[in-house]
Design an enzyme around this catalytic site. Structure first.
Site, PDB file in Angstrom:
ATOM      1  N   VAL A 174      -1.796  -7.448  -4.669  1.00 38.63           N
ATOM      2  CA  VAL A 174      -1.557  -8.565  -3.758  1.00 38.63           C
ATOM      3  C   VAL A 174      -2.800  -9.436  -3.656  1.00 38.63           C
ATOM      4  CG1 VAL A 174      -1.094  -9.180  -1.347  1.00 38.63           C
ATOM      5  CG2 VAL A 174       0.201  -7.329  -2.449  1.00 38.63           C
TER       6      VAL A 174
ATOM      7  N   GLY B  29      -0.377   4.483   0.280  1.00 38.70           N
ATOM      8  CA  GLY B  29      -1.150   5.626   0.756  1.00 38.70           C
ATOM      9  C   GLY B  29      -0.391   6.396   1.822  1.00 38.70           C
ATOM     10  N   PHE B  30      -1.120   7.130   2.657  1.00 36.89           N
ATOM     11  CA  PHE B  30      -0.484   7.945   3.702  1.00 36.89           C
ATOM     12  C   PHE B  30       0.407   7.106   4.614  1.00 36.89           C
ATOM     13  CE2 PHE B  30      -4.206  10.632   2.747  1.00 36.89           C
ATOM     14  CZ  PHE B  30      -3.569  11.854   2.553  1.00 36.89           C
ATOM     15  N   GLY B  31      -0.120   5.987   5.110  1.00 32.26           N
ATOM     16  CA  GLY B  31       0.621   5.173   6.057  1.00 32.26           C
ATOM     17  C   GLY B  31       1.814   4.479   5.442  1.00 32.26           C
TER      18      GLY B  31
ATOM     19  N   GLU C 236     -18.991  17.662   2.010  1.00 26.92           N
ATOM     20  CA  GLU C 236     -18.100  18.413   1.131  1.00 26.92           C
ATOM     21  C   GLU C 236     -18.543  18.323  -0.322  1.00 26.92           C
ATOM     22  OE1 GLU C 236     -14.060  18.030   3.882  1.00 26.92           O
ATOM     23  OE2 GLU C 236     -14.380  16.647   2.213  1.00 26.92           O
TER      24      GLU C 236
ATOM     25  N   ALA D 164      -6.576  10.524   7.580  1.00 27.53           N
ATOM     26  CA  ALA D 164      -5.240  10.590   6.985  1.00 27.53           C
ATOM     27  C   ALA D 164      -4.182  10.821   8.054  1.00 27.53           C
ATOM     28  CB  ALA D 164      -5.199  11.696   5.933  1.00 27.53           C
TER      29      ALA D 164
ATOM     30  N   GLY E  11       0.811  -1.214   0.000  1.00 40.61           N
ATOM     31  CA  GLY E  11       0.000   0.000   0.000  1.00 40.61           C
ATOM     32  C   GLY E  11       0.842   1.260   0.000  1.00 40.61           C
TER      33      GLY E  11
ATOM     34  N   ASP F  48      -6.592   2.664   7.771  1.00 43.90           N
ATOM     35  CA  ASP F  48      -8.003   2.253   7.732  1.00 43.90           C
ATOM     36  C   ASP F  48      -8.189   0.746   7.834  1.00 43.90           C
ATOM     37  OD1 ASP F  48      -8.317   4.917   7.297  1.00 43.90           O
ATOM     38  OD2 ASP F  48      -9.330   4.744   5.366  1.00 43.90           O
TER      39      ASP F  48
END
Length: 435
Positions: free
Chosen positions: A84, A18-20, A176, A321, A16, A305
């Site tokens: 994966v 993403g942010f992490g 939003e 995030a 992954g 998440d």
């Protein structure tokens, strides 16, 4: 492929980007360890601003960057494009893309989440969410095409249907998106179109629960509701969606025709728990301990998440995030300490920087726990925080300049329609539509 890519060096595999995952890879960058990051997309994406791509305020390139560029300066980090399919914790291997596999010494699962359609997967192509660039572009396409079709229609009822957008879900993304669609419609219909009766334009925000922004304090949810209503958004609380068709939504006993339908009604973790054969919690999340280690899986960690981490009060941290980013940084430093032989590693502790949602121009809410903020100042702080969270300095400057220009000129971004997808029906699969 082997676990040790160099003599005596540990191999960390991160699933992954993403942010992490990126935060963890950066902490391990240019250290005495080999790192492989696997992602099914070649880019990292700032998902909190996808709604602005969907409403033509930003372009996809403003909020996305190739992962190889992001991690290019770290010579010990390798990036693989692939999806994966499984993890064998006993043999310490990860399988991906048609039988390929890679072994690890430490595995970090940071695969994020996707929208939950609660058993109605057939609704996904009809009401896209906001998790990928594909979905944001598809929603932008449908919004702009609805305006164009309404312009050439001579039937008032058809115009009304085409100029109706339905947003399902009253969380931050739904709020939003509803506000952004309202601002888009009000900005362009009167100015750029000649045959449309702008009074027919409407945005419906549907929430099954009793209030919007359920995780926020009552004062902020009331402010958000009142602000949206003043912008012309029609809010339906305590209303459930029972059916979605290509051009209509069944809300309770009433069918509403719509030119664009947006799904923002909830998320679910990636299927990572199934790879490990684990019992999950909280609708599929992987339970982790105070060090983000997956229970009963040695040297396997999960964050963001896809994981369930309980804070010092026994409450799960939110799917934000800032949580994933803090966990990624912590885990990267923690792994380095473990490799160095340090026995004591402090547990992860989440530092809440506040939960926020923007409603419209000069309107946002910020919840810091003990105190709250709303209105113009919260809107400005929201903008600053989101710019700082972007992946690099170049993106921060680009987005800041575009926001400043549009704030001063009241101008909407490039409203481009791809002629190759103009006549594709709403039932077509999202990936096929934008291929």
């Amino acid at each position: 492929m082997t676990g040790k890519t160099r003599q005596g060096r540990s191999h960390v595999v991160i699933i992954g980007g993403g942010f992490g995952g990126l935060a963890c890879a950066r902490e391990l960058g240019n250290r005495d360890v080999d790192v492989t990051l696997i992602d099914r997309r070649n880019h990292n994406l700032f998902q909190p601003l996808l709604y602005q791509v969907a409403t033509a305020a930003l372009s996809p390139a403003d909020i996305a960057e190739p992962i190889r560029r992001t991690l290019g300066r770290y010579r010990n980090v390798k990036v693989l494009l692939g999806e994966v399919h499984g993890v064998d914790a006993a043999s310490r291997t990860v399988s991906f893309d048609g039988g390929r596999w890679i072994s690890y010494d430490y595995l970090v699962i940071a695969t994020g989440s996707e929208y939950n359609y609660f058993g109605h997967e057939d609704w996904r192509p009809l009401a896209p969410g906001l998790k990928t660039i594909h979905e944001a572009r598809l929603l932008r396409q449908r919004l702009l095409l609805a305006f164009e079709k309404a312009e050439r229609s001579t039937d008032r009822e058809e115009q009304k249907a085409l100029l109706t957008s339905v947003v399902i879900g009253g969380g931050p993304t739904g709020v939003e998106m509803a506000g952004a669609i309202s601002e888009l419609g009000q900005a362009v219909l009167k100015q750029d179109f000649r045959q449309i009766d702008a009074s027919l334009f409407r945005v419906l925000l549907v929430e099954a629960g009793p209030k919007l922004l359920a995780a926020f304090p009552e004062t902020l949810t009331d402010y958000a509701k009142n602000t949206l209503e003043n912008m012309g958004v029609q809010i339906r609380l305590g209303a459930s969606v029972s059916q979605i068709s290509p051009n209509a939504v069944q809300i309770g006993e009433k069918s509403v025709r719509a030119g664009c339908i947006v799904w923002a009604a909830g998320i679910r973790p990636s299927p990572a728990a199934q790879w490990l054969g684990l019992e999950t919690v909280a609708r599929g999340r992987i339970p982790v301990d105070m060090h983000l280690s997956v229970v009963d899986c040695p040297d396997v960690y999960a964050l963001g998440d896809t994981s369930q981490f309980l804070d010092e009060h026994g409450k799960p941290v939110p799917a934000l995030a800032q949580v994933a980013k803090q966990q990624g940084r912590y885990l990267g430093r923690s792994l380095l300490k473990r490799m160095a032989g340090e026995a004591e590693v402090k547990p992860f502790r989440f530092h809440n920087r506040g939960n926020t949602a923007v409603i419209g121009r000069h309107a946002a809410v910020f919840d810091f726990g003990r105190w709250q903020m709303k209105g113009r100042l919260a809107w400005f702080l929201w903008a600053v925080v989101h710019v700082l969270l972007l992946v690099n300095f170049e993106k921060r400057i680009l987005v800041s300049l575009q926001w400043m220009w549009r704030y001063l000129t009241h101008n909407i971004g490039a409203r481009l329609i791809d002629e190759n997808t103009r006549n594709i029906p709403a039932t077509t699969d999202i990936q096929e539509t934008l291929r």
